[in-house]
Structure formats: structure tokens, C-alpha cells
Scaffold this active site. Structure first.
Site, short mmCIF file in Angstrom:
data_model
loop_
_atom_site.label_atom_id
_atom_site.label_comp_id
_atom_site.label_asym_id
_atom_site.label_seq_id
_atom_site.Cartn_x
_atom_site.Cartn_y
_atom_site.Cartn_z
N TYR A 75 3.91 -26.01 -7.21
CA TYR A 75 4.24 -27.42 -7.40
C TYR A 75 4.48 -27.77 -8.87
O TYR A 75 5.17 -28.74 -9.18
CB TYR A 75 3.11 -28.31 -6.86
CG TYR A 75 2.97 -28.29 -5.37
CD1 TYR A 75 3.91 -27.68 -4.55
CD2 TYR A 75 1.88 -28.87 -4.75
CE1 TYR A 75 3.78 -27.66 -3.18
CE2 TYR A 75 1.73 -28.86 -3.37
CZ TYR A 75 2.68 -28.25 -2.59
OH TYR A 75 2.55 -28.23 -1.22
N LYS A 80 -3.03 -14.27 -1.35
CA LYS A 80 -2.04 -13.30 -0.87
C LYS A 80 -1.97 -12.18 -1.90
O LYS A 80 -0.91 -11.81 -2.41
CB LYS A 80 -0.68 -13.98 -0.66
CG LYS A 80 0.32 -13.14 0.14
CD LYS A 80 -0.13 -12.85 1.56
CE LYS A 80 0.96 -12.08 2.32
NZ LYS A 80 0.47 -11.58 3.63
N ASP A 129 -2.19 -15.46 5.66
CA ASP A 129 -1.71 -15.32 7.03
C ASP A 129 -2.87 -15.01 7.98
O ASP A 129 -2.93 -15.52 9.10
CB ASP A 129 -0.62 -14.26 7.13
CG ASP A 129 -0.92 -12.99 6.35
OD1 ASP A 129 -1.88 -12.98 5.56
OD2 ASP A 129 -0.19 -12.00 6.53
N ASP A 148 -2.42 -26.86 1.09
CA ASP A 148 -1.62 -27.91 1.72
C ASP A 148 -1.34 -27.54 3.17
O ASP A 148 -1.49 -28.36 4.09
CB ASP A 148 -0.32 -28.07 0.93
CG ASP A 148 0.41 -29.36 1.26
OD1 ASP A 148 -0.05 -30.12 2.12
OD2 ASP A 148 1.46 -29.61 0.63
N ASP A 153 -3.50 -28.88 7.00
CA ASP A 153 -2.78 -29.54 8.09
C ASP A 153 -3.02 -28.79 9.41
O ASP A 153 -3.13 -29.41 10.47
CB ASP A 153 -1.28 -29.59 7.79
CG ASP A 153 -0.92 -30.75 6.86
OD1 ASP A 153 -1.84 -31.36 6.29
OD2 ASP A 153 0.28 -31.04 6.71
#
Length: 334
Positions: free
Chosen positions: A117, A168, A200, A224, A228
Site C-alpha cells: 500500500y 509468504k 495460503d 486485509d 474479511d
């Protein structure tokens, strides 16, 4: 909700400020200077949702969502705490079977000031061949990782003493550094059980066995997305509050769900995430634990009484609009 609490002797000085789509609609920047000055001078910020599809064609720096990103960065609010708790009354609204999600209670701690971001270089440019290329840079400094790791371990110490760091590291050098630094910080917290998962694998485990998690700490982008996903395990993203904190007591409190322009003005939105965000504000920025407990208990009472907004409505419950649900929680305050 805060005005309802004033009946018991508390007092709040509330000052509104424009940001996001409201600021853009008024012909201002997504984060007007006077709003930033107001935020700096305040003890806490209770934030509404930002975003408007009508802004999506504007340059990125002028879009509604950029105001929130800038505000987090300007105030150095680097730690975004997102509780994902399944209220017993909503177990049937979860996307998973009751026996998998019953008793789920976790916090996803999302780093807010780094990652894709904010990393540079970024943008869309044209190569010599004439083909366009989009670039975003995943970037974390050692000190940025250290401070969010400390926040994660300290939160775990207040809960069930389990911290899962999500990265990751098998593919990304940035995340390899993340894992190395979190592991090093973990040596200062021998009472906390530290584990690591690739993002993942974590996404899979959230669906397979969400109750295994206590505190998850991860980067801006992964946090983020995973929060969700966790929202749907609770029944609705309309149930998730959040607190964005820095080094002091100043915090920004907002529902995780963001805006929903398609239902704006229709009295359909679930206000409970905002109400629960206000409870987090009372507890963390003002030190009003009793008032925070009263708000959270009022939410539980309303759910136990069978009141629901459309996103969590089920047969046998009473459907309410946004305003009526807020009034019901205010009335349940004791």
C-alpha cells in the site's frame, strides 16, 4: 451510543470532520488539512466508512479511500486490531457448520503503515515497447516488523498466549525478513507459543479449524484479506469492529466493512460493527472499561432478544433497519 452513555454521567465532546467521499463531494482533498489537524488534537477518532464507486475514475490520490490511508500514515497508527468473535446467537449465520465455528474468538493484527500500500516505486508506466506495466513494491523495514511483532506478542499475553505469524517467506524476500524478525522478537516472550503459517495455508486453516487461532499477526495486504475471510465465519462483515493504534492512547476506531454505496440511505446497513468499534475506543483510548463492557453487553442482549439486520437475519428473528437496531442497543444499555 455515546450520547446514550451520557445518561450515566459520562461526557463526550464530539466534533465531526470531513474525509473520504464526503470531503471529495465538498470539493476538498480526501483528507482535508483541517480534518488531519482535528484528528491530531483529539483523544480518539471514531471513523465512518469511506469509498464511493463514483470516485474510482479519479486519480488514485484523489479517491475517497486515500484519505483513510493517509490518516493512518500521518498519525503513525501501525497496528490494526480486528477481533473476529462468533456470538452464540449468530452461529447459524456463519458460513461454516456450527461444530466448526462454535466458540471462535480470535484477533487478526494487521500492520498498517507498510507493504504494497505504501512501498515505492509504484504506479503504472509505459515501457519502451509501448506496453504498459503496473508496479507495486512490497517493503518492510526491520523496525516496522519489530513494532508490530511486539504488539502481537503483548496482545497474546493478555489472551490465550498463542501467536501465529502469517507470511509468504517461501517466495518473498520481504516475508523471509518478516519471519526472521518475528522469530527474534519472540525470544523476549517465552510465555507465548509462536507459530508460523504461509498466507495460503492460513486461509485454508481459517476455514478448516478457525478455533485453533488466538492472535494472528501479519502484513498490511494479507491482513486485509484474511480479516474479511474471518468476518464471514462470524456471520457477517457487519459484525467486525477494529482499532488502529500507535504508540500512545490515540486510536482510530472503525468498522471493518467499509462503505456500501449500493444500500446508502436505505436504512439497511448493520450498525453493530460501528457500535462495537466505539466500545473498543472507550476501552483503549479512554480507559473506560466499564462503559465498554456495558456497550458490548447491550449488543449481546439485542442479539439474544432476536433482533437482526438484513445481513444476519434468519427465520424466527426480527428484522430491523439501521436506525432501529441502533436504538435497540441504546435502549439495552444498563
Amino acid at each position: 451510543m455515546l450520547r446514550a452513555l451520557e445518561r450515566s454521567g459520562l461526557s463526550f465532546d464530539l466534533t465531526p470532520g470531513l474525509i473520504g467521499g464526503a470531503a471529495v463531494a465538498a470539493g476538498e482533498a480526501p483528507l482535508p488539512k483541517r480534518t488531519l489537524d482535528l484528528a491530531r488534537a483529539s483523544d480518539a477518532i471514531l471513523f465512518g466508512a469511506v469509498g464511493d464507486y463514483a470516485n474510482d475514475k479519479l486519480p488514485r490520490s484523489q479517491r475517497a479511500g486515500s484519505g483513510l490511508l493517509q490518516l493512518r500514515k500521518e498519525l503513525t497508527l501501525f497496528a490494526n486490531f480486528r477481533p473476529a468473535v462468533l456470538f452464540p446467537e449468530l452461529i447459524g449465520a456463519s458460513s461454516l457448520r456450527p461444530e466448526i465455528v462454535e466458540g471462535m474468538d480470535m484477533i487478526i493484527l494487521r500492520e498498517l503503515n507498510g507493504d504494497l500500500y505504501f512501498g515505492e516505486p509504484r504506479g503504472i508506466s509505459t515501457m519502451e515497447s509501448g506496453e504498459r506495466v503496473g508496479i507495486n513494491t512490497m517493503r518492510y523495514t526491520e523496525s516496522e516488523i519489530e513494532r508490530i511483532a511486539h504488539a502481537g506478542f503483548e496482545m497474546a499475553q493478555k489472551r490465550r498466549h498463542k501467536l501465529c505469524s502469517v507470511d509468504k517467506a517461501n517466495v518473498l524476500e520481504t516475508m523471509a525478513l518478516w519471519r526472521e524478525v518475528v522469530t527474534k522478537v519472540g525470544r523476549d516472550y517465552p510465555d507465548v507459543e509462536l507459530s508460523h503459517l504461509y498466507v495460503d495455508a492460513c486461509a485454508m486453516q481459517l476455514l478448516r479449524d478457525p478455533r485453533q487461532f488466538d492472535v494472528i499477526v501479519t502484513g498490511n495486504v494479507f491482513g486485509d484479506i484474511l480479516s474479511d475471510e474471518a468476518a464471514m465465519l462470524t456471520g457477517s462483515i457487519g459484525m467486525l469492529p477494529s482499532a488502529s493504534l500507535g504508540e500512545g492512547t490515540l486510536g482510530l476506531y472503525e468498522p471493518v466493512h467499509g462503505s456500501a454505496p449500493d444500500i446508502a440511505g436505505q436504512d439497511k446497513a448493520n450498525p453493530l460493527a460501528t457500535i462495537l468499534s466505539a466500545a473498543m475506543m472507550l476501552r483503549h483510548s479512554f480507559g473506560l472499561d466499564d462503559a465498554a463492557d456495558r456497550v458490548e453487553t447491550a449488543v449481546r442482549r439485542v442479539l439474544a432478544d432476536g433482533y437482526r439486520t438484513g445481513d444476519i437475519h434468519q427465520p424466527g428473528t426480527r428484522l430491523l433497519g439501521t436506525e432501529a437496531m441502533g436504538d435497540a442497543v441504546a435502549a439495552a444499555l444498563h
